[in-house]
Every structure is written in structure tokens, then in C-alpha cells.
Scaffold this active site. Structure first.
Site, PDB file in Angstrom:
ATOM      1  N   GLY A   1       2.309   2.147  10.739  1.00  0.00           N
ATOM      2  CA  GLY A   1       3.246   3.256  10.596  1.00  0.00           C
ATOM      3  C   GLY A   1       3.971   3.629  11.871  1.00  0.00           C
ATOM      4  O   GLY A   1       4.611   4.681  11.938  1.00  0.00           O
TER       5      GLY A   1
ATOM      6  N   HIS B   1      -9.617   0.832   4.772  1.00  0.00           N
ATOM      7  CA  HIS B   1      -8.338   1.023   5.475  1.00  0.00           C
ATOM      8  C   HIS B   1      -8.580   1.939   6.676  1.00  0.00           C
ATOM      9  O   HIS B   1      -9.406   2.858   6.602  1.00  0.00           O
ATOM     10  CB  HIS B   1      -7.302   1.635   4.531  1.00  0.00           C
ATOM     11  CG  HIS B   1      -5.929   1.645   5.119  1.00  0.00           C
ATOM     12  ND1 HIS B   1      -5.536   2.596   6.032  1.00  0.00           N
ATOM     13  CD2 HIS B   1      -4.876   0.803   4.956  1.00  0.00           C
ATOM     14  CE1 HIS B   1      -4.286   2.336   6.400  1.00  0.00           C
ATOM     15  NE2 HIS B   1      -3.862   1.266   5.757  1.00  0.00           N
TER      16      HIS B   1
ATOM     17  N   ASN C   1       0.859  -1.177   0.000  1.00  0.00           N
ATOM     18  CA  ASN C   1       0.000   0.000   0.000  1.00  0.00           C
ATOM     19  C   ASN C   1       0.901   1.234   0.000  1.00  0.00           C
ATOM     20  O   ASN C   1       1.512   1.560   1.008  1.00  0.00           O
ATOM     21  CB  ASN C   1      -0.885  -0.051   1.262  1.00  0.00           C
ATOM     22  CG  ASN C   1      -1.692   1.209   1.460  1.00  0.00           C
ATOM     23  OD1 ASN C   1      -1.802   2.046   0.565  1.00  0.00           O
ATOM     24  ND2 ASN C   1      -2.268   1.354   2.649  1.00  0.00           N
TER      25      ASN C   1
ATOM     26  N   SER D   1       3.275  -2.171  10.374  1.00  0.00           N
ATOM     27  CA  SER D   1       4.733  -2.195  10.607  1.00  0.00           C
ATOM     28  C   SER D   1       5.385  -3.520  10.208  1.00  0.00           C
ATOM     29  O   SER D   1       6.313  -3.990  10.875  1.00  0.00           O
ATOM     30  CB  SER D   1       5.055  -1.843  12.060  1.00  0.00           C
ATOM     31  OG  SER D   1       4.665  -0.507  12.319  1.00  0.00           O
TER      32      SER D   1
ATOM     33  N   GLU E   1      -7.054   4.379   7.766  1.00  0.00           N
ATOM     34  CA  GLU E   1      -6.899   5.808   7.472  1.00  0.00           C
ATOM     35  C   GLU E   1      -8.147   6.353   6.776  1.00  0.00           C
ATOM     36  O   GLU E   1      -8.499   7.525   6.939  1.00  0.00           O
ATOM     37  CB  GLU E   1      -5.628   6.022   6.624  1.00  0.00           C
ATOM     38  CG  GLU E   1      -4.383   5.837   7.487  1.00  0.00           C
ATOM     39  CD  GLU E   1      -3.157   5.329   6.749  1.00  0.00           C
ATOM     40  OE1 GLU E   1      -3.102   5.422   5.512  1.00  0.00           O
ATOM     41  OE2 GLU E   1      -2.238   4.812   7.421  1.00  0.00           O
TER      42      GLU E   1
ATOM     43  N   LYS F   1       0.011   4.262  -0.225  1.00  0.00           N
ATOM     44  CA  LYS F   1      -0.671   5.418   0.387  1.00  0.00           C
ATOM     45  C   LYS F   1      -0.493   6.662  -0.504  1.00  0.00           C
ATOM     46  O   LYS F   1      -0.396   6.527  -1.716  1.00  0.00           O
ATOM     47  CB  LYS F   1      -0.164   5.656   1.811  1.00  0.00           C
ATOM     48  CG  LYS F   1      -0.220   4.373   2.646  1.00  0.00           C
ATOM     49  CD  LYS F   1      -0.051   4.613   4.118  1.00  0.00           C
ATOM     50  CE  LYS F   1      -0.086   3.256   4.830  1.00  0.00           C
ATOM     51  NZ  LYS F   1      -0.139   3.367   6.277  1.00  0.00           N
TER      52      LYS F   1
ATOM     53  N   GLU G   1      -5.257  -5.148  10.522  1.00  0.00           N
ATOM     54  CA  GLU G   1      -4.256  -4.112  10.772  1.00  0.00           C
ATOM     55  C   GLU G   1      -4.628  -3.351  12.045  1.00  0.00           C
ATOM     56  O   GLU G   1      -5.435  -2.420  11.993  1.00  0.00           O
ATOM     57  CB  GLU G   1      -4.212  -3.123   9.600  1.00  0.00           C
ATOM     58  CG  GLU G   1      -3.833  -3.751   8.280  1.00  0.00           C
ATOM     59  CD  GLU G   1      -3.307  -2.701   7.308  1.00  0.00           C
ATOM     60  OE1 GLU G   1      -2.193  -2.871   6.810  1.00  0.00           O
ATOM     61  OE2 GLU G   1      -4.006  -1.694   7.072  1.00  0.00           O
TER      62      GLU G   1
HETATM   63  P1  PGA Z   1       2.776   0.220   7.620  1.00  0.00           P
HETATM   64  O1  PGA Z   1       1.318   0.431   6.964  1.00  0.00           O
HETATM   65  O2  PGA Z   1       3.314  -1.098   7.057  1.00  0.00           O
HETATM   66  O3  PGA Z   1       3.571   1.404   7.189  1.00  0.00           O
HETATM   67  O4  PGA Z   1       2.572   0.126   9.078  1.00  0.00           O
HETATM   68  C1  PGA Z   1       0.443  -0.640   6.770  1.00  0.00           C
HETATM   69  C2  PGA Z   1      -0.847  -0.146   6.154  1.00  0.00           C
HETATM   70  O5  PGA Z   1      -1.321   0.931   6.516  1.00  0.00           O
HETATM   71  O6  PGA Z   1      -1.434  -0.817   5.296  1.00  0.00           O
END
Ligand code: PGA
Length: 255
Positions: A170, A94, A9, A211, A96, A11, A164
Site C-alpha cells: 500500500g 496477511h 485482495n 504495490s 495486516e 481488503k 509481501e
Molecule cells: P497493495 O496490497 O497491492 O495495495 O500494496 C497488497 C496486499 O496487501 O496484499
């Protein structure tokens, strides 16, 4: 045993030029990795250019979101049919999207249905916040998100669910494999079994996300309830993402 999957992803990162370059580098490493489905999810504006790079390779394309309507007066939105010719996958719900754009389980449910209608495979994201975990509500929240996303769907076909935990995204602090297993094997799978008579384990692939790195992915991929990973930050680093794909193949083939 379903084919494992690693999805990247991106983003809101990379210009079209940067995205093209990244896709080229990723393909170079990923195309030779077999035994795992490899999916990259660039921003909308890069989809067409990246689709060109992926044509004829084993790497697949996904979008990061979409609207549920076929078309209409929804300024700034992208319809399922607009993606269907370009992508095979679409990330939906997601965290976010849920936190910054107020996406509810009802909205995710409409999108999941629309994705299936358009012939796209949804990667539905679920996961609890730190506050929900600390107040003992993680299982309830995740089960509710799964039920909400799939409400009214009688045939789940090829579905991917990514667990997640919001606190792991993140942050550099991934969940422990024990926590991932508790939620994925202990909450998500039983919720699906409760909803569907045909064994969902044969149709639904479960990914861990939050992460994920080359250093920790093996501990997740070794879990029986985990079929791969949804990767954010490390998917922008070709060496890391390719390594993650290789490690998933090794762990899933018992290596
Ligand atoms: P990250 O993000 O691996 O940077 O923690 C995962 C995601 O949001 O899909």
C-alpha cells in the site's frame, strides 16, 4: 511448471452492491484471459453474492481470513467449513492480520492446517517489516514465518505462499525484482526444500505482493521463483487487474 496465479485482495473495501458491480466488471475482463489462475478475495459479506457472479466463469473466489476451529463460541469469526462451499482459496497470515490483530505464526499454522482439512487452498502471506530489513533480519524473519506456518504439515499439497514485504504494501514502493528474487528464490524456496523431501517447487506457487501494478508486475513475473502476484489496491481497478493478469501470462509463457 505450475500454473501462474494472480489474486486480488480487496481488503475492507466495497459494500455488497459495490462488490457485485466490481466482480461483474472483473469477470468481463478476466474470463477471457487464459494461462493463469485468477482469484478475487472480497470481504466476507460479499462472498456469496460474488460467488454467484463467478459461477460458470474461470474466475475463482477466495476469502481474506478464517478461524481455525470447525465451529463454536467465537463471536464474529468465520469457520473453514462456512467458506468451503463458496471459496477455493483463503488468504492466511496477511501482514495486516499479523500487525492489527496480533496473529502469530502459531495461529497461522493452525489456520493453514484447518484450511487443508476443509479442502481450501491457503495463500500464506509472509514478509518482513522495514525495521527488520534495515537491521539485516529479513531472511531470518521470512524463513521463520514459512517454518512457523507449515510446522507439522507433512504434505503441503497445493499451497501458495505470497512474499509481501510489509514496507511495500500500500505504499506505492514495490520491492525491486532483485530483492524479491533474493527472498523468494534465496530464502523461501530453500526453506521449503529443507522441510520437504519432495521437491516443493513442483507443488508450491510463490507470489510477489506489495504495490503490484501493471507497470511493475512484469519484472516480478519474469523471475523464475515467482509464479504470479497478490494484488491489493490495483485489484479494485478492473482495467489494472485484468492488465496485470495478462502481463503475468505473457511473462510466464516467455512472451
Ligand atoms: P497493495 O496490497 O497491492 O495495495 O500494496 C497488497 C496486499 O496487501 O496484499
Amino acid at each position: 511448471m505450475p500454473v501462474p496465479i494472480v489474486a486480488g485482495n480487496w481488503k475492507m473495501h466495497t459494500s455488497v452492491t459495490e462488490g457485485l458491480r466490481l466482480a461483474l466488471e472483473l469477470v468481463e475482463g478476466l474470463d477471457g484471459v487464459s494461462g493463469v489462475e485468477k482469484v478475487i478475495c472480497p470481504p466476507f459479506v460479499s462472498l456469496e453474492a460474488v460467488a454467484g457472479v463467478l459461477r460458470g466463469t474461470s474466475v475463482k473466489l477466495g476469502a481474506q481470513n478464517m478461524h481455525h476451529e470447525v465451529q463454536g463460541a467465537y463471536t464474529g469469526e468465520v469457520a473453514p467449513g462456512m467458506l468451503a462451499g463458496l471459496c477455493e482459496y483463503v488468504l492466511l497470515g496477511h501482514s495486516e492480520r499479523r500487525s492489527h490483530f496480533a496473529e502469530t505464526d502459531e495461529a497461522v499454522n493452525l489456520k493453514v492446517k484447518a484450511a487443508f482439512r476443509a479442502g481450501l487452498c491457503p495463500i500464506v502471506c509472509v514478509g518482513e517489516t522495514l525495521e527488520q530489513r534495515e537491521s539485516g533480519k529479513a531472511a531470518e524473519v521470512v524463513a521463520g514465518q514459512v517454518r512457523g506456518a507449515l510446522r507439522g504439515l507433512h504434505n503441503i499439497m497445493d499451497l501458495v505462499i505470497a512474499y509481501e514485504p510489509v514496507w511495500a504494501i500500500g505504499t506505492g514502493v514495490a520491492a525491486t525484482p532483485e530483492t524479491a528474487s533474493e527472498v523468494m528464490g534465496g530464502v523461501i524456496l530453500p526453506t521449503l526444500q529443507e522441510m520437504y523431501t519432495r521437491d516443493p517447487a513442483a507443488q508450491v506457487r510463490l507470489l510477489y505482493g506489495g504495490s503490484v501494478s501493471p507497470g511493475n508486475v512484469e519484472s516480478f513475473a519474469r523471475l523464475e521463483s515467482v509464479h504470479g502476484a497478490l494484488v491489493g489496491g490495483a485489484s479494485l481497478r478492473p482495467d489494472q487487474f485484468v492488465e496485470i493478469a495478462r502481463i503475468v501470462v505473457g511473462a510466464k509463457s516467455g512472451g
